[in-house]
Design an enzyme around this catalytic site. Structure first.
Site, PDB file in Angstrom:
ATOM      1  N   ASN A  66       0.809  -1.227   0.000  1.00 34.66           N
ATOM      2  CA  ASN A  66       0.000   0.000   0.000  1.00 34.66           C
ATOM      3  C   ASN A  66       0.843   1.278   0.000  1.00 34.66           C
ATOM      4  O   ASN A  66       0.358   2.341  -0.371  1.00 34.66           O
ATOM      5  CB  ASN A  66      -0.966   0.020   1.193  1.00 34.66           C
ATOM      6  CG  ASN A  66      -0.262   0.038   2.531  1.00 34.66           C
ATOM      7  OD1 ASN A  66       0.445  -0.900   2.861  1.00 34.66           O
ATOM      8  ND2 ASN A  66      -0.449   1.110   3.301  1.00 34.66           N
TER       9      ASN A  66
ATOM     10  N   GLY B 260       5.284   2.887  -0.215  1.00 33.28           N
ATOM     11  CA  GLY B 260       6.717   2.660  -0.330  1.00 33.28           C
ATOM     12  C   GLY B 260       7.136   1.727  -1.445  1.00 33.28           C
ATOM     13  O   GLY B 260       6.560   1.705  -2.536  1.00 33.28           O
TER      14      GLY B 260
ATOM     15  N   TYR C 151      15.048  -5.101  14.420  1.00 40.99           N
ATOM     16  CA  TYR C 151      14.744  -5.063  12.989  1.00 40.99           C
ATOM     17  C   TYR C 151      15.840  -5.794  12.201  1.00 40.99           C
ATOM     18  O   TYR C 151      15.556  -6.604  11.315  1.00 40.99           O
ATOM     19  CB  TYR C 151      14.622  -3.615  12.510  1.00 40.99           C
ATOM     20  CG  TYR C 151      14.416  -3.509  11.014  1.00 40.99           C
ATOM     21  CD1 TYR C 151      13.160  -3.738  10.450  1.00 40.99           C
ATOM     22  CD2 TYR C 151      15.481  -3.196  10.170  1.00 40.99           C
ATOM     23  CE1 TYR C 151      12.978  -3.663   9.076  1.00 40.99           C
ATOM     24  CE2 TYR C 151      15.301  -3.121   8.795  1.00 40.99           C
ATOM     25  CZ  TYR C 151      14.050  -3.346   8.256  1.00 40.99           C
ATOM     26  OH  TYR C 151      13.866  -3.273   6.892  1.00 40.99           O
TER      27      TYR C 151
END
Length: 352
Positions: free
Chosen positions: A35, A37, A205
């Site tokens: 949706n 990037g 991350y």
């Protein structure tokens, strides 16, 4: 491979190779996390290649509809579909996979792009730390559940299907904590609230992206050589992205926020430039298919992975994480054990 900060800067300042193109007529493409990037930009590139079906999978229906309209407006392609999946919910993932089994048909290209980055510990309703679940466990779950559709498409096509999982170049500077490298259940340990102190969350991350690469390499090692499916990991480079929005949304002054803004201003690629790596992973390197299997794509070509991944210690950790992953996912979906039995073999550690 070791990578210096200077080499990273040079890469970011280098010209990004043009987007790879292919004839996708008659093909089905699924992009998860599309949706905004790089996922959205990759979906636009796929739309311009005119596949029979392009499915964008998003967590938010409202945001997904905006992305759908943007893709159609910019590409004049009307074969795009919006499906909903929330990787923070294992139930949502299994429902999505069941729907795809019934309505999706054969799948030629799967791009697993959805990811999240958070500064602090948060748990999902399933009880896992959110980054670990979204970026790794749920990504691996959906990838495995869609293997039958990917293999079916590959068997009917002149080229193997592609599974593309978005990793990151940050793993060149990551060395997992000693405790994690030696534990028999590193995922369970990493997810525990006791482990997730602020100091440890700083590398969460990066750890999730390392596990993405582990998954791709472990899967490639276990797919039979005749199986028409190529699993590839890609790094999109450092791009302008909403991935870091949790830091920007903090109302208080933060040196981290300033450092991120400066780094973006000086080094970041556009989302479209980053998306070219996802597209290369999906349609590029067809003249080097064997090396693409379990490969790592950066700047439009295969590159060597980090030294830790190639080390004996890295191989051992990769196998440990794979075993724990399969154990965890088998408890979530009863289809996992059958897929492993039908499509995978014991590792031969052939990927270097």
């Amino acid at each position: 491979m070791k990578k210096s900060i200077l080499a990273y800067v040079i890469d970011q300042w280098s010209v990004v190779p043009p987007v790879e193109t292919a004839d996708l007529s008659g093909k089905t493409v699924l992009v998860v996390g599309a949706n905004v990037g790089i996922g959205l930009e990759a979906s636009k590139h796929f739309a311009r290649m005119r596949p029979a079906r392009l499915i964008i999978a998003c967590r938010s229906e409202a945001k997904g509809k905006v992305a759908l309209a943007e893709i159609e407006q910019e590409t004049r392609y009307n074969g795009c579909e919006l499906w909903i999946v929330d990787l923070a919910s294992f139930a949502s993932v299994t429902v999505f996979a069941d729907k795809f089994e019934k309505e999706g048909g054969d799948l030629h290209i799967l791009v697993m792009n959805a990811a999240i980055a958070l500064p602090d510990y948060q748990a999902t309703a399933d009880g896992w730390e959110t980054i670990l679940q979204v970026n790794y466990l749920a990504t691996s779950l959906l990838s495995l559940l869609l293997i039958p559709q990917l293999v079916a498409a590959g068997r009917k096509s002149s080229t193997p299907s592609r599974m593309v999982i978005v990793s990151s170049g940050v793993l060149y500077w990551l060395t997992p904590a000693k405790e994690i490298k030696t534990f028999s259940k590193p995922l369970e340990t990493l997810s525990s609230e006791e482990w997730c102190i602020p100091e440890h969350m700083q590398s969460r991350y990066q750890e999730s992206k390392l596990f993405n690469l582990f998954f791709v390499r472990a899967l490639a090692n276990r797919l039979q050589s005749v199986t028409p499916l190529t699993a590839v990991a890609v790094t999109p480079g450092f791009c302008y992205s909403q991935l870091r929005r949790a830091w920007y949304e903090k109302p208080t002054f933060s040196f981290v926020k300033i450092a991120l803004a400066m780094q973006e201003r000086v080094l970041a690629w556009t989302a479209e430039q980053g998306s070219r790596q996802l597209v290369f992973g999906a349609v590029g390197g067809r003249d080097d298919e064997e090396n693409m299997k379990g490969g790592f794509v950066s700047r439009g070509h295969l590159v060597e992975v980090a030294d830790f991944v190639l080390s004996d210690e890295g191989h051992e950790m990769q196998d440990t994480v794979w075993k724990e992953t399969i154990d965890i996912l088998t408890g979530i979906s009863d289809k996992i054990s059958q897929i492993v039995q039908d499509y995978l073999i014991a590792s031969d550690s052939s990927i270097n």
